[in-house]
Enzyme design. Structure first.
Site, short mmCIF file in Angstrom:
data_model
loop_
_atom_site.label_atom_id
_atom_site.label_comp_id
_atom_site.label_asym_id
_atom_site.label_seq_id
_atom_site.Cartn_x
_atom_site.Cartn_y
_atom_site.Cartn_z
N HIS A 10 137.12 -60.08 5.80
CA HIS A 10 137.84 -60.73 4.68
C HIS A 10 139.26 -60.18 4.56
CE1 HIS A 10 134.02 -62.17 2.40
NE2 HIS A 10 134.57 -63.14 3.10
N LYS A 43 124.30 -70.96 -2.01
CA LYS A 43 125.57 -70.57 -2.63
C LYS A 43 126.57 -71.73 -2.49
CE LYS A 43 126.55 -66.42 -0.83
NZ LYS A 43 127.32 -65.17 -0.75
N ASN A 75 126.50 -59.96 5.13
CA ASN A 75 127.95 -59.72 5.14
C ASN A 75 128.38 -58.79 6.26
OD1 ASN A 75 128.40 -61.40 3.01
ND2 ASN A 75 128.17 -59.79 1.47
N HIS A 103 137.93 -67.56 10.22
CA HIS A 103 136.90 -66.74 9.60
C HIS A 103 136.04 -66.05 10.67
CE1 HIS A 103 134.02 -65.49 6.59
NE2 HIS A 103 133.04 -66.04 7.29
N GLU A 132 121.18 -62.97 -4.37
CA GLU A 132 122.09 -61.96 -3.84
C GLU A 132 122.08 -60.68 -4.68
OE1 GLU A 132 126.15 -63.24 -3.28
OE2 GLU A 132 126.13 -62.46 -1.25
N ARG A 152 120.33 -59.33 0.52
CA ARG A 152 121.13 -60.42 1.08
C ARG A 152 122.51 -59.94 1.56
NH1 ARG A 152 120.98 -66.41 -1.42
NH2 ARG A 152 122.74 -67.31 -0.38
N HIS A 165 132.00 -58.62 7.38
CA HIS A 165 132.85 -59.29 6.39
C HIS A 165 133.73 -58.34 5.60
CE1 HIS A 165 130.35 -62.63 7.48
NE2 HIS A 165 131.00 -63.45 6.67
N LYS A 212 118.80 -66.06 8.63
CA LYS A 212 119.36 -66.24 7.28
C LYS A 212 118.28 -66.64 6.28
CE LYS A 212 122.84 -67.94 4.29
NZ LYS A 212 124.19 -68.31 4.03
N ARG A 248 124.70 -81.53 -15.44
CA ARG A 248 123.90 -80.28 -15.39
C ARG A 248 123.00 -80.21 -14.16
NH1 ARG A 248 123.71 -81.51 -20.79
NH2 ARG A 248 125.08 -80.17 -22.01
N GLU A 261 129.07 -66.16 13.72
CA GLU A 261 127.97 -66.06 12.74
C GLU A 261 126.62 -66.07 13.46
OE1 GLU A 261 128.60 -65.49 9.61
OE2 GLU A 261 130.70 -66.06 9.46
N1 LIG Z 1 128.08 -71.24 0.86
C1 LIG Z 1 127.92 -70.32 1.75
O1 LIG Z 1 126.90 -69.63 1.79
C2 LIG Z 1 128.98 -70.13 2.79
C3 LIG Z 1 128.74 -69.30 3.89
C4 LIG Z 1 129.74 -69.19 4.85
C5 LIG Z 1 130.94 -69.87 4.71
N2 LIG Z 1 131.14 -70.67 3.62
C6 LIG Z 1 132.39 -71.40 3.44
O2 LIG Z 1 132.52 -72.34 4.50
C7 LIG Z 1 133.88 -72.66 4.66
C8 LIG Z 1 134.22 -72.71 6.13
O3 LIG Z 1 133.43 -73.71 6.73
P1 LIG Z 1 133.81 -74.39 8.14
O4 LIG Z 1 134.14 -73.32 9.10
O5 LIG Z 1 132.75 -75.35 8.46
O6 LIG Z 1 135.20 -75.10 7.83
P2 LIG Z 1 135.58 -76.60 7.43
O7 LIG Z 1 134.60 -77.18 6.53
O8 LIG Z 1 136.99 -76.56 6.97
O9 LIG Z 1 135.51 -77.38 8.83
C9 LIG Z 1 136.41 -77.04 9.87
C10 LIG Z 1 137.14 -78.29 10.39
O10 LIG Z 1 136.27 -79.05 11.22
C11 LIG Z 1 136.26 -80.41 10.79
N3 LIG Z 1 134.96 -80.93 11.19
C12 LIG Z 1 133.77 -80.75 10.57
N4 LIG Z 1 132.79 -81.24 11.33
C13 LIG Z 1 133.35 -81.77 12.43
C14 LIG Z 1 132.83 -82.41 13.60
N5 LIG Z 1 131.52 -82.51 13.81
N6 LIG Z 1 133.71 -82.84 14.53
C15 LIG Z 1 135.04 -82.65 14.36
N7 LIG Z 1 135.59 -82.03 13.31
C16 LIG Z 1 134.74 -81.59 12.35
C17 LIG Z 1 136.53 -80.31 9.32
O11 LIG Z 1 136.99 -81.52 8.80
C18 LIG Z 1 137.59 -79.21 9.30
O12 LIG Z 1 138.85 -79.75 9.66
C19 LIG Z 1 134.67 -71.60 3.90
O13 LIG Z 1 135.20 -72.17 2.74
C20 LIG Z 1 133.62 -70.55 3.56
O14 LIG Z 1 133.93 -69.89 2.35
C21 LIG Z 1 130.18 -70.80 2.67
#
Ligand SMILES: NC(=O)c1ccc[n+]([C@@H]2O[C@H](COP(=O)([O-])OP(=O)(O)OC[C@H]3O[C@@H](n4cnc5c(N)ncnc54)[C@H](O)[C@@H]3O)[C@@H](O)[C@H]2O)c1
Length: 547
Positions: free
Chosen positions: A438, A327, A431, A450, A423, A427, A434, A413, A305, A369
């Site tokens: 999306h 999130k 987006n 993305h 949200e 908030r 987006h 942010k 939990r 972003e």
């Molecule tokens: N929670 C939220 O508020 C929120 C907001 C925006 C996006 N997201 C989510 O984030 C995700 C995308 O995140 P992302 O773009 O970081 O992708 P990711 O986590 O897949 O990372 C991209 C790639 O880079 C690699 N990597 C990470 N750090 C590295 C480093 N320092 N050196 C070399 N390689 C490295 C990872 O292993 C992966 O292969 C999506 O699932 C999206 O839905 C969440």
């Protein structure tokens, strides 16, 4: 007041390091013990002998108060110092053991605790014959050092920044201290409390101290969740700092990639947590990109939990977006991020030097972003990004992404999520880009990154704003130009405009809400609109390259 305060046990080098740091930073240096001696007109051993330790501690407390307020009631030894300028201060070894003194000094700037092992301390203070060390004027100084260290440990551990000086020269310690002094800390308030985001080069080496200061008790477990790409790069540095801070880290692995952002992966984490005995006193720490943060955060929100959660993002997208705001979640076969929870971290540590290993496409994607945040809320950052774009789309990205730019993008942010933690309304401005983004991601079967999709979606949003007469045409050019300068696409892939509309409608149906648009009026001003006519959107997408 942003003083730089060095504290720690006797013999850890506070005075010599402080003097060197002050010299390099061009600041005045205050050695609290020397200041007290100057005021009392006698040495500390004499104060102890004639007035008692209590009198000395009282003088320390008064001086802490004066320094933290920046307005000394009595002139300090260096009388010409402008009272408001930030100082480098070396405290006495026991000065910040008192929680009130510590709180005052923490409010006055950055405190760094210098540490050292007991044998080296003994060597440095030259045994019990050192007449300036009244506390070591005992039969067995080695045992006394151990005893005093053990008593003061909880106080020292409450300080986020720690530098182990045992094997380092004064110059080396000074360099680390200056690195830490460059750290920017953003406090983020949420309904359950507050957490810090520390942004700075080299902060990865201080995650342990920062986590202790953020509430992780000594000896508790930390599940370090990461993937096979990130662990070889940064895993050891993180486990080393956690161990040094008296925590018990263990590694938990998840596969790399969005397709593993699933409930099945969360279940493998529960197994790993249970097999290593993680309990409710423990912490889940996400080390990696947004996928790792979302999966680990969801596991932290639900395991027993809810256990403490910390984020150490290593992609640009995760640094400026995914790691803050609370999130967390996973994808379902029906769509992205459809199962999740709000879970506020206790700590976020952003070390831009981890971007050195991030592939340039990922940096570029994360820049979408950063630019998006500047459009939403920081016109000065947007202007900087316009004039300081990379020389070529594949080079010198990292050098242009400084801690201060990251912190400013983050601040946009954090300001928004503080106003709307769950949200419920405002908030949604985050987006921007987006709605179309999306849909494009889905239609490209996620071959479009993305950030690329968000860049195109942002340009579409500005064109729509122009069409519905909420923005001037020049705004669309500025936004497209800055995105292009940072190597991002601004034209639509050759999908049918009608298919993009359908994909947006599908997204809307799954999320049970109407199609929402975030439309910029100007840089720094965006509004949420729900009634953009289909023909306006189709026409804009057509002009951007959709068929
Ligand atoms: N929670 C939220 O508020 C929120 C907001 C925006 C996006 N997201 C989510 O984030 C995700 C995308 O995140 P992302 O773009 O970081 O992708 P990711 O986590 O897949 O990372 C991209 C790639 O880079 C690699 N990597 C990470 N750090 C590295 C480093 N320092 N050196 C070399 N390689 C490295 C990872 O292993 C992966 O292969 C999506 O699932 C999206 O839905 C969440």
């Amino acid at each position: 007041m942003t003083h730089l305060v060095l504290t720690g046990f006797m013999g850890t080098g506070k005075t010599s390091v402080g003097r060197e740091v002050a010299r390099r930073m061009g600041r005045h240096f205050v050695d609290m013990d020397a200041e007290i001696e100057a005021r009392a007109g006698k040495s500390i051993p004499r104060i102890f002998a004639e007035d008692g330790e209590g009198a000395f501690r009282q003088m320390e407390a008064e001086l802490c108060e004066e320094l933290s307020e920046g307005l000394p009631q009595r002139p300090l030894g260096f009388q010409k110092t402008p009272r408001v300028s930030p100082l480098v201060i070396a405290t006495g070894g026991g000065a910040l053991v008192d929680p009130a003194n510590r709180a005052r000094m923490m409010d006055s700037g950055t405190i760094i605790c210098l540490t050292c092992d007991a044998d080296e301390i003994l060597l440095r203070v030259n045994g019990s014959n050192d007449a300036d060390r009244p506390l070591l004027d005992v039969a067995d100084p080695r045992a006394e050092i151990e005893r005093l260290l053990a008593t003061r440990q909880p106080a020292y551990r409450a300080i986020p920044w720690q530098v182990d000086t045992t094997a380092l020269t004064v110059d080396q310690v000074a360099a680390r201290v200056i690195e830490i002094a460059g750290t920017i800390t953003l406090p983020v308030r949420h309904p359950g409390g507050e957490y810090p985001i520390h942004v700075g080069e080299g902060t990865l080496a201080h995650v342990g101290g920062a986590l202790r200061a953020a509430g992780a008790p000594e000896g508790t477990s930390v599940a370090v969740v990461s993937n096979p790409v990130v662990v070889p790069l940064y895993g050891t540095r993180v486990t080393d700092t956690l161990t040094l801070a008296g925590l018990q880290p263990f590694a938990c692995s998840i596969p790399d990639g969005e397709r593993y952002k699933t409930l099945a992966t969360v279940e493998t984490l529960y197994d790993q947590f249970l097999s290593r005995g993680l309990d409710r006193s423990g912490t889940v720490l996400a080390l990696g990109g947004g996928v790792t943060g979302d999966v680990a955060g969801f596991a932290a929100a639900t395991f027993m939990r809810g256990v403490r959660f910390a984020q150490v993002p290593t992609t640009l997208l995760a640094m400026v977006d995914a790691s803050v705001g609370g999130k967390t979640g996973v994808d379902l076969p029906q769509g992205k991020n459809l199962a999740g929870a709000f879970k506020q971290p206790a700590l976020v540590v952003v070390d831009p030097s981890t971007l050195d290993t991030l592939p340039v496409e990922e940096i570029r994607s994360g820049m979408a972003e950063v630019i998006k945040h500047s459009i939403i809320g920081d016109p000065a950052l947007f202007a900087e990004l316009e004039t300081n774009s990379p020389q070529s789309p594949i080079s010198n990205f990292q050098s242009l992404i400084s801690s201060s730019r990251l912190a400013r993008a983050l601040r946009v942010k954090t300001d928004v999520v503080e106003q709307d933690p769950f949200e419920g309304g405002r908030r949604a401005v985050l987006n921007l880009g987006h709605t179309v983004g999306h849909a494009l991601e889905r239609l490209s079967r996620f071959t479009l990154r993305h950030g690329e999709a968000v860049a195109i979606g942002t340009v579409a949003a500005v064109h729509i704003a122009v069409e519905v007469r909420r923005a001037a045409p020049a705004l669309a050019h500025r936004v497209a130009d800055v995105l292009t300068a940072w190597g991002l696409p601004v034209r639509c892939p050759d999908f049918k405009a009608g298919a993009i509309w359908e994909a947006m409608a599908h997204d809307k149906k799954h999320r049970g809400r109407c199609l929402r648009w975030v439309l910029p009026h100007a840089i720094g001003q965006v509004e949420i609109v729900e009634d953009v006519p289909r023909d306006v959107v189709i026409s804009v997408l057509g002009n951007m390259g959709a068929s």
